[in-house]
Design an enzyme around this catalytic site. Structure first.
Site, PDB file in Angstrom:
ATOM      1  N   GLU A 339       0.798  -1.222   0.000  1.00 40.25           N
ATOM      2  CA  GLU A 339       0.000   0.000   0.000  1.00 40.25           C
ATOM      3  C   GLU A 339       0.831   1.273   0.000  1.00 40.25           C
ATOM      4  O   GLU A 339       0.341   2.337  -0.367  1.00 40.25           O
ATOM      5  CB  GLU A 339      -0.957   0.028   1.211  1.00 40.25           C
ATOM      6  CG  GLU A 339      -0.294  -0.013   2.562  1.00 40.25           C
ATOM      7  CD  GLU A 339      -0.100  -1.430   3.035  1.00 40.25           C
ATOM      8  OE1 GLU A 339       0.453  -1.619   4.116  1.00 40.25           O
ATOM      9  OE2 GLU A 339      -0.469  -2.365   2.297  1.00 40.25           O
ATOM     10  N   ASP A 381      19.967  13.068 -32.500  1.00 37.99           N
ATOM     11  CA  ASP A 381      20.114  13.880 -33.697  1.00 37.99           C
ATOM     12  C   ASP A 381      21.562  14.356 -33.754  1.00 37.99           C
ATOM     13  O   ASP A 381      22.285  14.299 -32.750  1.00 37.99           O
ATOM     14  CB  ASP A 381      19.147  15.070 -33.625  1.00 37.99           C
ATOM     15  CG  ASP A 381      19.166  15.909 -34.892  1.00 37.99           C
ATOM     16  OD1 ASP A 381      19.399  15.340 -35.970  1.00 37.99           O
ATOM     17  OD2 ASP A 381      18.960  17.128 -34.783  1.00 37.99           O
ATOM     18  N   ASP A 658      16.489  18.412 -30.727  1.00 37.42           N
ATOM     19  CA  ASP A 658      16.024  19.761 -30.402  1.00 37.42           C
ATOM     20  C   ASP A 658      15.310  20.445 -31.560  1.00 37.42           C
ATOM     21  O   ASP A 658      15.005  21.628 -31.492  1.00 37.42           O
ATOM     22  CB  ASP A 658      17.198  20.634 -29.957  1.00 37.42           C
ATOM     23  CG  ASP A 658      18.255  20.801 -31.043  1.00 37.42           C
ATOM     24  OD1 ASP A 658      18.139  20.135 -32.093  1.00 37.42           O
ATOM     25  OD2 ASP A 658      19.189  21.597 -30.849  1.00 37.42           O
ATOM     26  N   ASP A 662      12.575  16.168 -34.930  1.00 35.74           N
ATOM     27  CA  ASP A 662      12.813  15.189 -33.868  1.00 35.74           C
ATOM     28  C   ASP A 662      11.561  14.916 -33.031  1.00 35.74           C
ATOM     29  O   ASP A 662      11.589  14.049 -32.153  1.00 35.74           O
ATOM     30  CB  ASP A 662      13.930  15.679 -32.931  1.00 35.74           C
ATOM     31  CG  ASP A 662      15.242  15.908 -33.667  1.00 35.74           C
ATOM     32  OD1 ASP A 662      15.594  15.055 -34.491  1.00 35.74           O
ATOM     33  OD2 ASP A 662      15.892  16.937 -33.422  1.00 35.74           O
ATOM     34  N   ASN A 726       4.721 -14.108   4.001  1.00 33.20           N
ATOM     35  CA  ASN A 726       3.713 -14.081   5.069  1.00 33.20           C
ATOM     36  C   ASN A 726       2.486 -14.909   4.700  1.00 33.20           C
ATOM     37  O   ASN A 726       1.964 -15.677   5.502  1.00 33.20           O
ATOM     38  CB  ASN A 726       3.293 -12.643   5.361  1.00 33.20           C
ATOM     39  CG  ASN A 726       4.134 -12.025   6.462  1.00 33.20           C
ATOM     40  OD1 ASN A 726       4.977 -12.678   7.055  1.00 33.20           O
ATOM     41  ND2 ASN A 726       3.912 -10.746   6.719  1.00 33.20           N
ATOM     42  N   ASN A 751       1.784  -5.366   8.557  1.00 33.35           N
ATOM     43  CA  ASN A 751       2.072  -4.971   7.180  1.00 33.35           C
ATOM     44  C   ASN A 751       2.309  -3.466   7.081  1.00 33.35           C
ATOM     45  O   ASN A 751       3.207  -3.002   6.370  1.00 33.35           O
ATOM     46  CB  ASN A 751       0.912  -5.395   6.284  1.00 33.35           C
ATOM     47  CG  ASN A 751       1.277  -5.326   4.802  1.00 33.35           C
ATOM     48  OD1 ASN A 751       2.311  -5.817   4.390  1.00 33.35           O
ATOM     49  ND2 ASN A 751       0.414  -4.704   4.017  1.00 33.35           N
ATOM     50  N   ASP A 755       5.826  -1.613   5.952  1.00 31.49           N
ATOM     51  CA  ASP A 755       5.905  -0.666   4.837  1.00 31.49           C
ATOM     52  C   ASP A 755       6.478   0.676   5.284  1.00 31.49           C
ATOM     53  O   ASP A 755       7.242   1.308   4.554  1.00 31.49           O
ATOM     54  CB  ASP A 755       4.516  -0.461   4.229  1.00 31.49           C
ATOM     55  CG  ASP A 755       4.198  -1.512   3.186  1.00 31.49           C
ATOM     56  OD1 ASP A 755       5.140  -2.174   2.727  1.00 31.49           O
ATOM     57  OD2 ASP A 755       3.022  -1.688   2.845  1.00 31.49           O
TER      58      ASP A 755
END
Length: 920
Positions: A339, A381, A658, A662, A726, A751, A755
């Site tokens: 999460e 390029d 540029d 391109d 787990n 958990n 985290d």
């Protein structure tokens, strides 16, 4: 330039009325100034009216008075206050409450809320449990909100530092009109916008005046063919599509050739593009990072689909309480979900963006940082990227190779009569000599055919002093010479036969071999009736006379050679994609030691015309694209084909460019890179903008990208393997034990704490060995990692179950305290081993001795281990979680288990690396 009287502007505003009958035009201050004011009555629901044609909304807020000379500074300030800056909502920082609302409804919070409701809705309600669960929801949301909001706002602020300038006509003090350069954010409805080749249209506009304007609307429609735009109205055509209107320019489209003067109608979120931003974002091909996240998501969903039903059936059979088993299995499913993944990934990307900003690179799309790390091929390029973009005119010779001033005079006449912003070739021609700017040259301009990247030439038509029409064409040697049938030898014009053509080709090839770009100059006398054709570009510049050749030189950048060598050492293959001549490209690449052999078969170079002979998507096309290092004379669409072919072969592709040509490649690449001095449309297509023209910055981008990508993969592998371990343990425990190994709430809290221990991973360092090669997202490797490391973690859990079963005698559900004791033992052992494994899995080396984690990660894991260990000893936390004080003897057993676990994981790691050749 607009005419001095108001007739043109008046007719333009009348064209607005054709789209919106509810607009009334009123002359307010003489012949020059006009305003559009809304009439009372319902607005039309016509799509064209809603999208671009109407100025009624703006006029209702501020009397939209627009002068032929443009707006005054005071008017601009008033309209900015009313309309706000010319920004789309997608590039504005989100409001804090919007981000909070997006964070709240995640599976973890929903399940905690459900458990909280159950804890007080059932008989003997437990308000302490309810309060604890609400606190955990608040903590979870607060951590994610803090990380994501800070990261998002910081990243958008960095992106906003890349400014895009536009040219507008505004009134100076005294009422005089002047063309000024302003930030596109300051554009307001009623501004007079001047657009040139390479510009990205900064607002929805109505065309007032054009000169051979060609606009690409591919960003909105997907159509690659540019459209011709004029000031002609199609108001009377009922079948005219939204994007077919010739006198309307849409925000986000790009100018390919020609120039125009336009009236700004709508800015910011009022622009048409704002209504389809979500669809436009979907049009962009998935990059390597997005594909990697998608594959990880699918894999986690597969694990859930397999494991959760098994846990449900086993738990229900053992406990005979199917309602509790259902809640337990849902908790297991949530336990599989990382999460904190969005918060950690966003923080990781934001930190990478900050690091690159310090190294002169601004990241526009955050996920491109990961792709820079995984980049295996860099397509670049040539002009302005590998070279200095300091193009200088070196020779102007006749077809025999002798210097001739008349050839330069013709080229100067052509260049000086090209409207709009000058390209690098025109600028070099005009700067080469001190010819008087007021010099009419060979005559006065009648018309022009602007340059584009398909024809690779530009022409102008002038009226000579003898009242003849002369077309002067200059462009790429190959393209222009093919359109010529005669050649000037001295003062005589002769037929360009095969012998003279071959001599001309040899002379151009000799210049190319020395690194010069060769431009041919040709002329043709035309008749007045030839000008009757609306599209002058079709056939008028043919059957011409070769007048001579121009040569230009653009030297390589000082740091290009060292940077290319460093990229190759890092495992990044460099390919050159250029629209220039093959001979020039070869000379530059040999100078940079990108290629060393002269033999074309060895250096594997190909031109656009030769590539066009091979069908796209065939094995032959894929083979050529994979093995060639130099692609010369490519069209913009061919550059895109090369990029997509490399991506299809599994490469992570970066594109450095540029220019206008391109843009397609920049958009298709996994990581599009441009420079701050590039054309606006190239910067719009790019993911990363270099604020300094230095290739060494690319090397820094690759290294930073690999650190960012490595930390992301590190987190995903850690959390996925631990969570799977787990669930695997729960499955075995449910089959063995007469009670659930842990309660649903304990699983969720464990958990969450695990985290949170990894929240500092974005600040961790990577081993130098990891940074030496490109790293790719590999779902199969992740799957293999989980299958190996998950059960490895479960072995120590089995030891804890065995200790509870055999040593402490917890073998039934009759003794509630004993069951809580067993839950506590596994809660502590599971949390400590999961947190400890962060240091074991983060490196392929021996942790601490050979590779140490960064200080923030050490502190975060240490704090979580202390907090987790203390929970059973604090009644206000322990009681709602149904935890009890662990047995004193278990502390020693736990210490032994942790020591054994470290040795076990290190041995498995060494075996894994030996078998599969990689770790992270």
């Amino acid at each position: 330039m607009l005419p001095k009287n108001g007739s043109l502007f008046k007719s333009a505003l009348h064209r607005v009325k054709e789209f919106d009958p509810n607009v009334e035009l009123t002359q307010v201050t003489g012949a020059r100034d006009w305003q559009a004011a809304p009439a009372l009555g319902p607005r039309s629901s016509d799509a064209a009216l809603q999208a671009y044609a109407s100025m009624t909304q703006t006029a209702a807020l501020a009397r939209l008075q627009t002068s032929m000379s443009g707006l005054t500074p005071e008017e601009v300030l008033v309209r900015l206050k009313v309309r706000g800056p010319n920004l789309l909502s997608t590039v504005k920082p989100p409001r804090w409450w919007q981000l909070l609302l997006s964070i709240l409804p995640n599976p973890f919070n929903i399940l905690l809320a459900l458990l909280a409701i159950i804890s007080v809705a059932t008989p003997s309600p437990s308000w302490s449990t309810f309060i604890l669960l609400i606190v955990m929801i608040v903590i979870s949301c607060a951590v994610r909100f803090w990380q994501e909001y800070r990261s998002t706002v910081a990243a958008i602020r960095l992106q906003a530092s890349v400014s895009t300038n536009v040219r507008v006509r505004r009134q100076a003090h005294g009422g005089w009109a002047e063309d000024v350069i302003v930030d596109e954010k300051t554009l307001v409805p009623g501004d007079i916008l001047l657009v040139d080749p390479g510009d990205s249209v900064a607002a929805d506009c109505m065309v007032l005046e054009t000169s051979s304007l060609q606009v690409s609307q591919s960003s909105l429609t997907g159509e690659s063919e540019p459209l011709r735009k004029t000031n002609a109205s199609q108001g009377g055509k009922e079948d005219c599509g939204l994007f077919e209107l010739e006198n309307v320019l849409f925000m986000g489209t790009s100018v390919i050739s020609g120039s125009a003067t336009a009236l700004v109608l709508r800015t910011g979120d009022d622009a048409f593009i704002a209504t389809i931003m979500k669809q436009l974002n979907k049009k962009r091909p998935l990059n390597s990072f997005q594909k990697g996240i998608r594959n990880v998501t699918y894999m986690m969903m597969g694990f859930m689909a397999v494991m959760v039903p098994i846990v449900l059936i086993v738990s229900g059979k053992v406990t005979h309480n199917w309602a509790q088993a259902a809640l337990f299995s849902v908790s297991v499913a949530v336990g599989l979900v990382p999460e904190m993944l969005p918060a950690i990934v966003n923080a990781n990307l934001a930190r990478g963006a900050f690091a690159l900003a310090k190294k002169k690179a601004i990241v526009k799309r955050l996920d491109s940082i990961q792709n820079l790390g995984g980049m295996s091929v860099l397509c670049s390029d040539k002009t302005g990227t590998l070279t200095k973009d300091e193009i200088a005119l070196c020779h102007h010779v006749d077809p025999s190779g002798e210097k001739k001033q008349e050839v330069y005079q013709l080229a100067w006449t052509n260049a000086s009569n090209q409207s709009g912003k000058k390209n690098s070739i025109d600028s070099a021609i005009l700067e080469h000599s001190s010819i008087d700017k007021n010099d009419p040259g060979y005559g006065t301009k009648v018309a022009e055919i602007p340059f584009n990247f398909e024809t690779r030439r530009s022409s102008c038509i002038i009226r000579t002093p003898t009242n003849k029409l002369l077309l002067i064409c200059k462009g790429a040697f190959e393209e222009v010479s093919l359109l010529c049938t005669h050649v000037r030898v001295g003062d005589t014009v002769v037929i360009l036969d095969s012998h003279r053509r071959q001599e001309l080709i040899k002379r151009a090839a000799a210049f190319n071999a020395d690194g010069y770009r060769v431009i041919a100059v040709a002329t043709r006398e035309i008749m007045d009736h030839d000008m009757d054709d609306v599209d002058l570009s079709k056939g008028l510049d043919s059957n011409m006379i070769v007048e001579g050749l121009l040569t230009f030189l653009d030297p390589p950048k000082d740091d290009a050679k060292a940077s290319i060598q460093r990229l190759q050492e890092l495992g990044v293959e460099v390919k050159v994609l250029t629209g220039d001549n093959l001979g020039v490209a070869l000379k530059v690449c040999r100078t940079l030691e990108l290629i060393k052999e002269v033999d074309e078969e060895e250096i594997q170079a190909i031109t656009g015309p030769d590539l066009a002979k091979i069908e796209e998507g065939t094995p032959e096309f894929l083979r050529v694209v994979k093995h060639c290092k130099i692609f010369a004379k490519l069209t913009p669409s061919q550059k895109g084909q090369v990029i997509m072919s490399l991506k299809g072969a599994g490469e992570v592709v970066g594109m450095l460019g540029d220019g206008i040509n391109d843009c397609v490649a920049l958009r298709f690449a996994d990581a599009g890179i441009s420079v701050d001095s590039g054309v606006n449309v190239a910067k719009d297509c790019a993911d990363v903008i270099l604020t300094q023209k230095s290739l060494s910055i690319i090397v820094d981008c690759v290294m930073t990208g690999r650190i960012t990508q490595g930390n992301t993969i590190k987190y995903i592998k850690m959390v996925a393997s631990s969570n799977f371990g787990n669930v695997f343990t729960i499955l075995i425990g449910s089959c063995w034990l007469p009670y659930d190994p842990m309660t649903a709430l304990q699983i969720l809290i464990q958990n969450l704490l695990y985290d949170m221990s990894q929240i500092a991973i974005p600040w961790d360092r990577m081993d130098p060995e990891y940074l030496t090669t490109p790293q790719r997202w590999d779902a199969r490797d992740l799957f293999r990692f989980i299958l190996v490391l998950g059960p490895t973690s479960s072995t120590i859990d089995m030891c804890t179950f065995a200790v509870d079963w055999f040593y402490y005698g917890v073998r039934s559900t009759e003794d509630v305290y004993a069951v809580k004791l067993a839950h506590t033992h596994w809660f502590l052992e599971g949390l400590l081993t999961q947190t400890l494994i962060v240091h074991l899995l983060r490196t392929a080396k021996v942790p601490v001795l050979q590779s140490r984690a960064a200080r923030p990660l050490v502190l975060s894991t240490l704090v979580i281990m202390v907090v987790g260990f203390a929970i059973p000893f604090i009644p206000p936390f322990a009681n709602p979680l149904q935890l009890v004080r662990p047995r004193a003897s278990f502390i020693g057993i736990l210490a032994a288990e942790l020591a054994f676990y470290c040795v076990e994981v290190q041995l498995v790691k060494m075996l894994y690396i030996r078998l599969f050749g990689r770790w992270l």
